[in-house]
Design a protein around this motif. Structure first.
Motif, PDB file in Angstrom:
ATOM      1  N   GLU A  24       0.803  -1.222   0.000  1.00  0.00           N
ATOM      2  CA  GLU A  24       0.000   0.000   0.000  1.00  0.00           C
ATOM      3  C   GLU A  24       0.839   1.277   0.000  1.00  0.00           C
ATOM      4  O   GLU A  24       0.685   2.126  -0.871  1.00  0.00           O
ATOM      5  N   ALA A  25       1.724   1.424   0.976  1.00  0.00           N
ATOM      6  CA  ALA A  25       2.462   2.679   1.116  1.00  0.00           C
ATOM      7  C   ALA A  25       3.422   2.928  -0.043  1.00  0.00           C
ATOM      8  O   ALA A  25       3.500   4.044  -0.559  1.00  0.00           O
ATOM      9  N   ARG A  26       4.153   1.888  -0.462  1.00  0.00           N
ATOM     10  CA  ARG A  26       5.116   2.055  -1.555  1.00  0.00           C
ATOM     11  C   ARG A  26       4.418   2.462  -2.850  1.00  0.00           C
ATOM     12  O   ARG A  26       4.822   3.448  -3.488  1.00  0.00           O
ATOM     13  N   PRO A  27       3.350   1.777  -3.286  1.00  0.00           N
ATOM     14  CA  PRO A  27       2.664   2.205  -4.514  1.00  0.00           C
ATOM     15  C   PRO A  27       2.071   3.614  -4.408  1.00  0.00           C
ATOM     16  O   PRO A  27       2.067   4.365  -5.396  1.00  0.00           O
ATOM     17  N   GLN A  28       1.582   3.994  -3.226  1.00  0.00           N
ATOM     18  CA  GLN A  28       1.017   5.335  -3.065  1.00  0.00           C
ATOM     19  C   GLN A  28       2.088   6.406  -3.247  1.00  0.00           C
ATOM     20  O   GLN A  28       1.850   7.428  -3.900  1.00  0.00           O
ATOM     21  N   GLN A  54       9.487  10.843   1.650  1.00  0.00           N
ATOM     22  CA  GLN A  54       8.599   9.788   2.172  1.00  0.00           C
ATOM     23  C   GLN A  54       9.012   8.429   1.620  1.00  0.00           C
ATOM     24  O   GLN A  54       9.010   7.438   2.339  1.00  0.00           O
ATOM     25  N   GLN A  55       9.385   8.389   0.349  1.00  0.00           N
ATOM     26  CA  GLN A  55       9.832   7.145  -0.262  1.00  0.00           C
ATOM     27  C   GLN A  55      11.087   6.624   0.450  1.00  0.00           C
ATOM     28  O   GLN A  55      11.216   5.434   0.704  1.00  0.00           O
ATOM     29  N   GLY A  56      11.989   7.522   0.794  1.00  0.00           N
ATOM     30  CA  GLY A  56      13.203   7.134   1.518  1.00  0.00           C
ATOM     31  C   GLY A  56      12.883   6.525   2.877  1.00  0.00           C
ATOM     32  O   GLY A  56      13.483   5.519   3.273  1.00  0.00           O
ATOM     33  N   PHE A  57      11.925   7.129   3.587  1.00  0.00           N
ATOM     34  CA  PHE A  57      11.511   6.582   4.889  1.00  0.00           C
ATOM     35  C   PHE A  57      10.907   5.193   4.737  1.00  0.00           C
ATOM     36  O   PHE A  57      11.208   4.283   5.514  1.00  0.00           O
ATOM     37  N   ILE A  58      10.052   5.028   3.743  1.00  0.00           N
ATOM     38  CA  ILE A  58       9.383   3.739   3.526  1.00  0.00           C
ATOM     39  C   ILE A  58      10.402   2.661   3.174  1.00  0.00           C
ATOM     40  O   ILE A  58      10.381   1.566   3.748  1.00  0.00           O
ATOM     41  N   GLU A  59      11.302   2.967   2.243  1.00  0.00           N
ATOM     42  CA  GLU A  59      12.306   1.981   1.842  1.00  0.00           C
ATOM     43  C   GLU A  59      13.236   1.630   3.009  1.00  0.00           C
ATOM     44  O   GLU A  59      13.615   0.469   3.192  1.00  0.00           O
ATOM     45  N   GLY A  60      13.580   2.615   3.824  1.00  0.00           N
ATOM     46  CA  GLY A  60      14.422   2.369   4.990  1.00  0.00           C
ATOM     47  C   GLY A  60      13.729   1.463   5.995  1.00  0.00           C
ATOM     48  O   GLY A  60      14.345   0.546   6.554  1.00  0.00           O
TER      49      GLY A  60
END
Length: 158
Positions: A24-28, A54-60
């Motif tokens: 969910e979060a990554r595709p958004q 935000q993408q950096g936080f999610i991937e981390g």
């Protein structure tokens, strides 16, 4: 690499968070980046920079969870015989011998610990003092305010 103890519920929680981040979060955030790119100049595009951050936080966080799960040793105490001994994953009732206050804690992994919910980390001073003891034993916990004595009331393998 050292194995890190984790309860079944703790592993389930991490896997659910990982699934949410990936599905969910990554595709958004990818969609938000694509939308922000359409607005033009990326140097002065605050939406683009916020989405990239935000993408950096999610991937981390995804990498962090995957790393924790790769070294996790899941321990299910419900499948162990109740010997009355304090081990990782048990729920312990303690009686403070100074104040006669009774508290109940579940000994869990570091990531699962939440004192308000009665879950303490296996590395906390009180858990370290209790590990290996049995029902009826008195444990001394060293605190900044001085030593505190607790009597182990019950040990539940739930």
């Amino acid at each position: 690499m050292n194995k890190v103890p984790m309860t079944v519920a703790g592993e389930r929680s991490l896997r659910e968070e990982l699934d949410h981040l990936k599905s969910e979060a990554r595709p958004q955030v990818i969609a938000a980046i694509a939308e922000a790119r359409e607005h033009g100049d990326l140097k002065e595009n605050a939406e683009y920079h916020a989405a990239r951050e935000q993408q950096g936080f999610i991937e981390g966080r995804i990498q962090e969870i995957e790393g924790k799960l790769s070294v996790a040793q899941v321990i299910d105490v419900t499948k162990l015989p109740n010997t009355g001994k304090v081990i990782f994953g048990v729920t312990v009732s303690l009686l403070n011998l100074d104040t006669d206050e009774e508290v109940t804690y579940r000994i869990v992994g570091e990531d699962e610990a939440e004192i308000k919910s009665g879950r303490i980390s296996v590395t906390s001073p009180i858990a370290r003092a209790m590990i290996g003891k049995e029902e009826g034993d008195v444990v001394v916990v060293k605190t900044p305010g001085g030593d505190v004595e607790y009597e182990i009331g019950s040990v539940e393998y739930v």
